[in-house]
Design a protein around this motif. Structure first.
Motif, PDB file in Angstrom:
ATOM      1  N   ARG A   1       0.843  -1.172   0.000  1.00  0.00           N
ATOM      2  CA  ARG A   1       0.000   0.000   0.000  1.00  0.00           C
ATOM      3  C   ARG A   1       0.892   1.239   0.000  1.00  0.00           C
ATOM      4  O   ARG A   1       1.819   1.340   0.774  1.00  0.00           O
ATOM      5  CB  ARG A   1      -0.885  -0.029   1.254  1.00  0.00           C
ATOM      6  CG  ARG A   1      -1.892   1.065   1.298  1.00  0.00           C
ATOM      7  CD  ARG A   1      -2.733   0.941   2.521  1.00  0.00           C
ATOM      8  NE  ARG A   1      -3.944   0.217   2.169  1.00  0.00           N
ATOM      9  CZ  ARG A   1      -5.073   0.361   2.804  1.00  0.00           C
ATOM     10  NH1 ARG A   1      -5.163   1.130   3.839  1.00  0.00           N
ATOM     11  NH2 ARG A   1      -6.123  -0.306   2.427  1.00  0.00           N
ATOM     12  N   LEU A   2       0.568   2.194  -0.858  1.00  0.00           N
ATOM     13  CA  LEU A   2       1.287   3.458  -0.946  1.00  0.00           C
ATOM     14  C   LEU A   2       0.378   4.559  -0.444  1.00  0.00           C
ATOM     15  O   LEU A   2      -0.830   4.556  -0.687  1.00  0.00           O
ATOM     16  CB  LEU A   2       1.706   3.729  -2.391  1.00  0.00           C
ATOM     17  CG  LEU A   2       2.590   2.655  -3.012  1.00  0.00           C
ATOM     18  CD1 LEU A   2       2.724   2.873  -4.508  1.00  0.00           C
ATOM     19  CD2 LEU A   2       3.942   2.643  -2.358  1.00  0.00           C
ATOM     20  N   LEU A   3       0.979   5.530   0.219  1.00  0.00           N
ATOM     21  CA  LEU A   3       0.195   6.573   0.863  1.00  0.00           C
ATOM     22  C   LEU A   3       0.976   7.876   0.854  1.00  0.00           C
ATOM     23  O   LEU A   3       2.173   7.892   1.138  1.00  0.00           O
ATOM     24  CB  LEU A   3      -0.084   6.135   2.313  1.00  0.00           C
ATOM     25  CG  LEU A   3      -0.975   6.976   3.185  1.00  0.00           C
ATOM     26  CD1 LEU A   3      -2.406   6.964   2.672  1.00  0.00           C
ATOM     27  CD2 LEU A   3      -0.939   6.431   4.610  1.00  0.00           C
ATOM     28  N   ASP A   4       0.309   8.994   0.509  1.00  0.00           N
ATOM     29  CA  ASP A   4       0.936  10.305   0.566  1.00  0.00           C
ATOM     30  C   ASP A   4      -0.151  11.317   0.892  1.00  0.00           C
ATOM     31  O   ASP A   4      -1.318  11.120   0.555  1.00  0.00           O
ATOM     32  CB  ASP A   4       1.616  10.656  -0.758  1.00  0.00           C
ATOM     33  CG  ASP A   4       2.576  11.828  -0.657  1.00  0.00           C
ATOM     34  OD1 ASP A   4       3.044  12.123   0.465  1.00  0.00           O
ATOM     35  OD2 ASP A   4       2.863  12.451  -1.688  1.00  0.00           O
ATOM     36  N   ILE A   5       0.236  12.380   1.544  1.00  0.00           N
ATOM     37  CA  ILE A   5      -0.677  13.465   1.867  1.00  0.00           C
ATOM     38  C   ILE A   5      -0.097  14.748   1.287  1.00  0.00           C
ATOM     39  O   ILE A   5       1.117  14.942   1.297  1.00  0.00           O
ATOM     40  CB  ILE A   5      -0.923  13.584   3.388  1.00  0.00           C
ATOM     41  CG1 ILE A   5      -2.064  14.555   3.676  1.00  0.00           C
ATOM     42  CG2 ILE A   5       0.340  13.932   4.135  1.00  0.00           C
ATOM     43  CD1 ILE A   5      -2.596  14.475   5.094  1.00  0.00           C
ATOM     44  N   SER A   6      -0.962  15.589   0.745  1.00  0.00           N
ATOM     45  CA  SER A   6      -0.490  16.842   0.174  1.00  0.00           C
ATOM     46  C   SER A   6       0.079  17.727   1.276  1.00  0.00           C
ATOM     47  O   SER A   6      -0.284  17.599   2.444  1.00  0.00           O
ATOM     48  CB  SER A   6      -1.634  17.559  -0.562  1.00  0.00           C
ATOM     49  OG  SER A   6      -2.688  17.872   0.327  1.00  0.00           O
ATOM     50  N   ALA A   7       0.983  18.620   0.894  1.00  0.00           N
ATOM     51  CA  ALA A   7       1.645  19.488   1.880  1.00  0.00           C
ATOM     52  C   ALA A   7       0.654  20.340   2.655  1.00  0.00           C
ATOM     53  O   ALA A   7       0.875  20.638   3.829  1.00  0.00           O
ATOM     54  CB  ALA A   7       2.680  20.375   1.187  1.00  0.00           C
ATOM     55  N   ASP A   8      -0.470  20.705   2.040  1.00  0.00           N
ATOM     56  CA  ASP A   8      -1.468  21.518   2.736  1.00  0.00           C
ATOM     57  C   ASP A   8      -2.434  20.673   3.561  1.00  0.00           C
ATOM     58  O   ASP A   8      -3.311  21.191   4.253  1.00  0.00           O
ATOM     59  CB  ASP A   8      -2.245  22.398   1.751  1.00  0.00           C
ATOM     60  CG  ASP A   8      -3.072  21.594   0.748  1.00  0.00           C
ATOM     61  OD1 ASP A   8      -3.152  20.341   0.852  1.00  0.00           O
ATOM     62  OD2 ASP A   8      -3.654  22.225  -0.153  1.00  0.00           O
ATOM     63  N   GLY A   9      -2.271  19.344   3.503  1.00  0.00           N
ATOM     64  CA  GLY A   9      -3.106  18.450   4.297  1.00  0.00           C
ATOM     65  C   GLY A   9      -4.518  18.279   3.778  1.00  0.00           C
ATOM     66  O   GLY A   9      -5.356  17.684   4.441  1.00  0.00           O
ATOM     67  N   GLN A  10      -4.814  18.739   2.562  1.00  0.00           N
ATOM     68  CA  GLN A  10      -6.183  18.699   2.035  1.00  0.00           C
ATOM     69  C   GLN A  10      -6.486  17.487   1.167  1.00  0.00           C
ATOM     70  O   GLN A  10      -7.640  17.168   0.930  1.00  0.00           O
ATOM     71  CB  GLN A  10      -6.475  19.972   1.230  1.00  0.00           C
ATOM     72  CG  GLN A  10      -6.400  21.227   2.075  1.00  0.00           C
ATOM     73  CD  GLN A  10      -7.340  21.171   3.261  1.00  0.00           C
ATOM     74  OE1 GLN A  10      -8.533  20.927   3.108  1.00  0.00           O
ATOM     75  NE2 GLN A  10      -6.808  21.372   4.446  1.00  0.00           N
ATOM     76  N   ALA A  15      -2.912   4.184  -2.642  1.00  0.00           N
ATOM     77  CA  ALA A  15      -2.776   3.150  -3.665  1.00  0.00           C
ATOM     78  C   ALA A  15      -2.930   1.788  -3.019  1.00  0.00           C
ATOM     79  O   ALA A  15      -2.296   1.493  -2.014  1.00  0.00           O
ATOM     80  CB  ALA A  15      -1.409   3.250  -4.330  1.00  0.00           C
ATOM     81  N   THR A  16      -3.790   0.971  -3.596  1.00  0.00           N
ATOM     82  CA  THR A  16      -3.968  -0.398  -3.155  1.00  0.00           C
ATOM     83  C   THR A  16      -4.233  -1.272  -4.373  1.00  0.00           C
ATOM     84  O   THR A  16      -5.011  -0.906  -5.250  1.00  0.00           O
ATOM     85  CB  THR A  16      -5.153  -0.558  -2.189  1.00  0.00           C
ATOM     86  OG1 THR A  16      -6.334  -0.095  -2.848  1.00  0.00           O
ATOM     87  CG2 THR A  16      -4.950   0.207  -0.905  1.00  0.00           C
ATOM     88  N   HIS A  45       3.441  10.047  -5.426  1.00  0.00           N
ATOM     89  CA  HIS A  45       3.700  11.263  -4.657  1.00  0.00           C
ATOM     90  C   HIS A  45       2.946  12.460  -5.210  1.00  0.00           C
ATOM     91  O   HIS A  45       2.822  12.610  -6.423  1.00  0.00           O
ATOM     92  CB  HIS A  45       5.187  11.633  -4.696  1.00  0.00           C
ATOM     93  CG  HIS A  45       6.080  10.604  -4.119  1.00  0.00           C
ATOM     94  ND1 HIS A  45       6.311  10.499  -2.775  1.00  0.00           N
ATOM     95  CD2 HIS A  45       6.792   9.611  -4.705  1.00  0.00           C
ATOM     96  CE1 HIS A  45       7.144   9.494  -2.565  1.00  0.00           C
ATOM     97  NE2 HIS A  45       7.435   8.937  -3.717  1.00  0.00           N
ATOM     98  N   PHE A  46       2.530  13.345  -4.304  1.00  0.00           N
ATOM     99  CA  PHE A  46       2.061  14.669  -4.688  1.00  0.00           C
ATOM    100  C   PHE A  46       3.263  15.585  -4.853  1.00  0.00           C
ATOM    101  O   PHE A  46       4.248  15.471  -4.109  1.00  0.00           O
ATOM    102  CB  PHE A  46       1.212  15.300  -3.568  1.00  0.00           C
ATOM    103  CG  PHE A  46      -0.202  14.831  -3.508  1.00  0.00           C
ATOM    104  CD1 PHE A  46      -1.112  15.180  -4.491  1.00  0.00           C
ATOM    105  CD2 PHE A  46      -0.638  14.071  -2.441  1.00  0.00           C
ATOM    106  CE1 PHE A  46      -2.431  14.767  -4.420  1.00  0.00           C
ATOM    107  CE2 PHE A  46      -1.949  13.662  -2.348  1.00  0.00           C
ATOM    108  CZ  PHE A  46      -2.852  14.008  -3.345  1.00  0.00           C
TER     109      PHE A  46
END
Length: 159
Positions: A1-10, A15-16, A45-46
């Motif tokens: 599983r891949l996971l990323d959060i935008s820098a602004d947290g929005q 990915a699964t 990645h964002f």
């Protein structure tokens, strides 16, 4: 599983099983990137401004870098990174700024313009297993293993 959060947290990138979704936390809307583009995702990645998503994926025998518009789910560019998985290796080998993506390949550290998908530079460098970029986009940091169990931290300054 891949996971990323935008820098602004929005926004959240999840990915699964060859599925990649972007969740907007304010509106609870989801955008799914087209499934046919993925066999095996290796990274997602964002960009720091969350206007671009960059993925790497393996579809035998090729490894591709893909640039996406997260608002529409549209594929904007597809770049061949390697035609042999063995030369790609494992690890998170890319870093992003708002205008460029840097990727460690068997041919060196390659830098592409995110808007045009043009290769703008190649730095002769042994492959690096992990890359990250400072928040201000001025320092690229990588981990390299010399094969004898010695890990080196390498830092490049961006003008």
């Amino acid at each position: 599983r891949l996971l990323d959060i935008s820098a602004d947290g929005q926004k959240l990138l999840v990915a699964t099983r060859s599925r990649l979704q972007i969740w907007d936390w304010d509106t609870n809307e989801q955008t799914e990137l087209p499934r046919q583009w993925f066999t095996h995702l290796t990274s997602a990645h964002f960009s720091p401004d969350a206007q671009t998503v960059v993925t790497t994926s393996y579809t035998q025998p090729n490894v591709h870098l893909k640039v996406w518009n997260p608002a529409t789910g549209e594929l904007q560019a597809k770049i061949l990174l390697s035609s042999a998985r063995e030369s790609w290796g494992y690890g998170d080998r890319l870093a992003l700024t708002n205008d460029a993506v840097m990727v460690s390949t068997a041919d060196g550290l390659k830098i592409w313009d995110l808007q045009t998908a043009e290769l703008v530079a190649v730095l002769e460098q042994a492959p690096i297993s992990q890359l990250t970029m400072s928040l201000d986009g001025r320092q690229l940091i990588g981990l390299a293993d010399d094969g004898a169990n010695n890990t080196q931290i390498q830092i490049w300054q961006r003008p």
